[in-house]
Design a protein around this motif. Structure first.
Motif, short mmCIF file in Angstrom:
data_model
loop_
_atom_site.label_atom_id
_atom_site.label_comp_id
_atom_site.label_asym_id
_atom_site.label_seq_id
_atom_site.Cartn_x
_atom_site.Cartn_y
_atom_site.Cartn_z
N THR A 196 4.82 21.85 -18.45
CA THR A 196 3.37 21.92 -18.25
C THR A 196 3.02 22.78 -17.05
OG1 THR A 196 3.10 19.73 -19.22
CG2 THR A 196 1.28 20.55 -17.88
N LEU A 197 3.71 22.58 -15.94
CA LEU A 197 3.43 23.37 -14.74
C LEU A 197 3.71 24.85 -14.96
CD1 LEU A 197 4.81 20.98 -11.99
CD2 LEU A 197 2.41 21.45 -12.54
N VAL A 198 4.80 25.16 -15.65
CA VAL A 198 5.12 26.57 -15.94
C VAL A 198 4.05 27.17 -16.84
CG1 VAL A 198 6.76 28.10 -17.12
CG2 VAL A 198 7.59 26.35 -15.56
N ASP A 220 -2.12 27.66 -26.69
CA ASP A 220 -1.65 28.83 -25.96
C ASP A 220 -2.75 29.44 -25.09
OD1 ASP A 220 0.94 28.70 -26.95
OD2 ASP A 220 0.39 29.78 -28.77
N ASP A 221 -3.63 28.59 -24.56
CA ASP A 221 -4.69 29.12 -23.71
C ASP A 221 -4.09 29.63 -22.41
OD1 ASP A 221 -4.11 26.83 -22.34
OD2 ASP A 221 -6.12 25.99 -22.43
N ASP A 222 -4.93 30.28 -21.59
CA ASP A 222 -4.43 30.88 -20.36
C ASP A 222 -4.85 30.08 -19.14
OD1 ASP A 222 -7.11 31.43 -20.41
OD2 ASP A 222 -6.90 33.56 -19.96
N ALA A 223 -4.86 28.77 -19.26
CA ALA A 223 -5.27 27.91 -18.15
C ALA A 223 -4.30 28.03 -16.99
CB ALA A 223 -5.33 26.46 -18.62
N GLY A 224 -4.81 27.72 -15.80
CA GLY A 224 -3.97 27.74 -14.61
C GLY A 224 -4.34 26.61 -13.68
N LEU A 225 -3.50 26.39 -12.71
CA LEU A 225 -3.80 25.38 -11.70
C LEU A 225 -4.58 26.04 -10.59
CD1 LEU A 225 -0.41 23.50 -11.35
CD2 LEU A 225 -2.47 22.70 -12.48
N ASP A 226 -5.63 25.37 -10.14
CA ASP A 226 -6.43 25.88 -9.05
C ASP A 226 -6.72 24.72 -8.12
OD1 ASP A 226 -8.08 27.17 -7.33
OD2 ASP A 226 -9.73 27.39 -8.74
N ALA A 227 -6.04 24.68 -7.01
CA ALA A 227 -6.20 23.57 -6.08
C ALA A 227 -7.05 23.96 -4.88
CB ALA A 227 -4.83 23.08 -5.62
N LEU A 244 0.89 26.21 -17.13
CA LEU A 244 -0.36 26.35 -16.39
C LEU A 244 -0.29 27.46 -15.35
CD1 LEU A 244 -1.22 22.58 -15.87
CD2 LEU A 244 -2.35 24.19 -17.43
N ARG A 245 0.83 27.58 -14.66
CA ARG A 245 0.94 28.56 -13.58
C ARG A 245 1.17 29.97 -14.08
NH1 ARG A 245 -0.80 30.67 -9.38
NH2 ARG A 245 0.69 31.39 -7.86
N LEU A 246 2.07 30.11 -15.05
CA LEU A 246 2.45 31.45 -15.51
C LEU A 246 1.77 31.87 -16.81
CD1 LEU A 246 6.28 31.31 -14.76
CD2 LEU A 246 4.44 32.22 -13.31
N GLY A 247 1.18 30.90 -17.50
CA GLY A 247 0.50 31.22 -18.74
C GLY A 247 1.44 31.51 -19.90
N LEU A 248 2.68 31.06 -19.80
CA LEU A 248 3.60 31.29 -20.92
C LEU A 248 3.13 30.50 -22.14
CD1 LEU A 248 7.16 31.11 -19.31
CD2 LEU A 248 5.94 33.12 -20.12
N PRO A 249 3.16 31.11 -23.30
CA PRO A 249 2.76 30.39 -24.53
C PRO A 249 3.71 29.24 -24.83
CG PRO A 249 2.96 32.76 -24.92
CD PRO A 249 3.51 32.50 -23.56
N HIS A 250 3.18 28.24 -25.52
CA HIS A 250 3.99 27.09 -25.89
C HIS A 250 5.21 27.50 -26.70
CE1 HIS A 250 0.48 24.01 -25.38
NE2 HIS A 250 0.59 24.83 -24.37
N ALA A 284 2.66 18.76 -27.16
CA ALA A 284 2.46 17.33 -26.88
C ALA A 284 2.71 17.04 -25.40
CB ALA A 284 3.39 16.50 -27.76
N ALA A 285 3.71 17.69 -24.82
CA ALA A 285 4.00 17.49 -23.40
C ALA A 285 2.83 17.93 -22.54
CB ALA A 285 5.27 18.25 -23.02
N VAL A 286 2.27 19.10 -22.84
CA VAL A 286 1.14 19.62 -22.07
C VAL A 286 -0.07 18.70 -22.22
CG1 VAL A 286 -0.47 21.57 -21.84
CG2 VAL A 286 1.98 21.99 -22.13
#
Length: 87
Positions: free
Chosen positions: A18-20, A68-75, A22-28, A44-46
C-alpha cells in the motif's frame, strides 16, 4: 500451474504494498508481479490498509479512485501528536 491455494500477503507486506502504491504510484498489476500474487490480492490489501492509515492521521488522497489511481501520501497538513518524534 494453477494448482494449490493462492499466495496471500501477511500484514506487513500488505502495508508495504500500500505504501509503495501510494508513494510511487505503481499500478496494482505491477506490484502483484513483484510479490507473485494476483492483482486482486494487491487491490484488497490497498482497500484494507488505506482506512487504517487515515484513522492514524495520515492524509490519504484519492480514496475514491480505482485500483490503479495515482494517489499519494501527503502529510504536510497532518498535525503531529505530542511525543511522536524523539527529542
Amino acid at each position: 500451474m494453477g494448482a494449490g491455494p493462492k499466495q496471500r500477503l501477511v500484514f506487513v507486506d500488505r502495508l508495504l504494498v500500500t505504501l509503495v502504491h501510494l508513494r510511487l504510484g505503481l499500478p496494482h498489476a505491477a506490484l502483484a508481479q513483484l510479490y507473485g500474487v494476483d492483482r486482486s490480492t494487491v487491490s484488497a490489501a490497498v482497500r484494507e490498509v488505506r482506512p487504517l492509515l487515515a484513522a492514524r492521521g495520515f492524509a490519504v488522497r484519492g480514496t475514491a479512485g480505482g485500483p490503479d489511481d495515482d494517489a499519494g501520501l501527503d502529510a504536510a497538513d497532518v498535525p503531529l501528536r505530542a511525543g511522536a518524534l524523539p527529542d
